[in-house]
Write an enzyme that holds these catalytic residues in place. Structure first.
Site, PDB file in Angstrom:
ATOM      1  N   ASP A 142      36.365  39.342  49.736  1.00 51.45           N
ATOM      2  CA  ASP A 142      34.916  39.241  49.885  1.00 51.45           C
ATOM      3  C   ASP A 142      34.350  40.647  50.058  1.00 51.45           C
ATOM      4  OD1 ASP A 142      32.254  38.767  50.766  1.00 51.45           O
ATOM      5  OD2 ASP A 142      32.855  36.796  51.506  1.00 51.45           O
ATOM      6  N   ASP A 178      35.966  43.249  41.661  1.00 52.55           N
ATOM      7  CA  ASP A 178      34.972  43.343  40.593  1.00 52.55           C
ATOM      8  C   ASP A 178      33.633  43.809  41.161  1.00 52.55           C
ATOM      9  OD1 ASP A 178      34.135  41.139  42.009  1.00 52.55           O
ATOM     10  OD2 ASP A 178      34.179  39.737  40.325  1.00 52.55           O
ATOM     11  N   ARG A 217      41.102  33.015  39.218  1.00 58.99           N
ATOM     12  CA  ARG A 217      39.856  32.361  38.828  1.00 58.99           C
ATOM     13  C   ARG A 217      38.648  33.186  39.242  1.00 58.99           C
ATOM     14  NH1 ARG A 217      39.869  26.669  41.142  1.00 58.99           N
ATOM     15  NH2 ARG A 217      42.055  26.854  40.553  1.00 58.99           N
TER      16      ARG A 217
END
Length: 241
Positions: A142, A178, A217
């Site tokens: 996170d 990302d 995922r």
């Protein structure tokens, strides 16, 4: 050591965990797996820090032990375990629904080289014998993008100290993200370390996912939404923190 409890009957953890522990109600079958199978897979930390030899957690002594922090639904951990059957894999994930998803796979395929921990990864790292891990994965944690939440990021100096202590000399830390700001944060903090060496030789090394690093995922979702990922690999050096 006593058998660990399940997320359904455990008291409040000794440290605050940021993020959810529960999502949608589990189906009856998966709830039964969490209640009946998970306790046999959970790592129980000794009261004295730095004493747990993780190789003793597995029925067949592995040649190495690898740890994944925050495995989500467990695709990456499962891939590593099934493609390296002589390696013991420990997955950390407080989110019960993610645990249930992976336990379903473990139970169905009778996988014996995965063990789980459902609390703060820092607690587990503190409990392990120094130098007892050969690889640690922190994949798409996170990002906690707001400045006031940066203290919640897993990659921060005190946790890097724990990672460093748990990794054997020559061991590898893999981090994927990302989120551009978090990526810069990670590189900046790791660049300050004398005990880690960035393994990249060229930009392609951190822009291209290695063949033995299967897509998660969360990475796939980021790519669909236009967020490219970076793949950071660090080697644990002999020098002290």
């Amino acid at each position: 050591m006593t058998k660990p409890s399940t997320p359904f009957d455990r008291a409040d953890p000794p440290r605050r965990l940021y993020g959810r522990r529960h999502g949608k109600p589990l189906r009856a079958g998966r709830k039964a797996l969490v209640e009946n199978v998970l306790p046999n897979l959970l790592v129980d930390i000794p009261e004295q820090n730095g004493t747990l030899d993780p190789k003793t957690l597995f029925p067949n002594k592995p040649r190495q032990v690898w740890l994944e922090v925050g495995f989500g639904k467990g695709e990456h951990l499962l891939w590593q375990a099934t493609n390296h059957t002589d390696v013991g894999c420990i997955g950390v994930e407080p989110f019960v629904n993610g645990l249930a998803s992976l336990i379903d796979e473990i139970d169905r395929d009778d996988i014996s080289n995965i063990r789980l921990y459902d609390d703060d990864a820092a607690l587990l790292l503190e409990g392990l014998q120094p130098g007892s891990l050969s690889r640690i994965f922190v994949l798409f944690p996170d990002p906690w993008p707001k400045s006031r939440h940066h203290k919640r990021r897993f990659i921060r100096p005190e946790n890097i100290d724990l990672i460093s202590a748990a990794l054997a000399e020559g061991g590898e830390l893999r981090i994927g993200t990302d989120h551009a700001d978090y990526g810069n944060w990670i590189i900046r903090h790791m660049h300050q370390r004398a005990d880690f060496e960035w393994m990249a030789q060229s930009p392609a090394d951190w822009r291209t996912r290695p063949e033995d690093w299967p897509q998660t995922r969360y990475e796939a979702k980021g790519l669909r939404e236009g967020r490219p990922s970076i793949y950071l690999r660090y080697r644990r050096l002999a020098s002290a923190v």
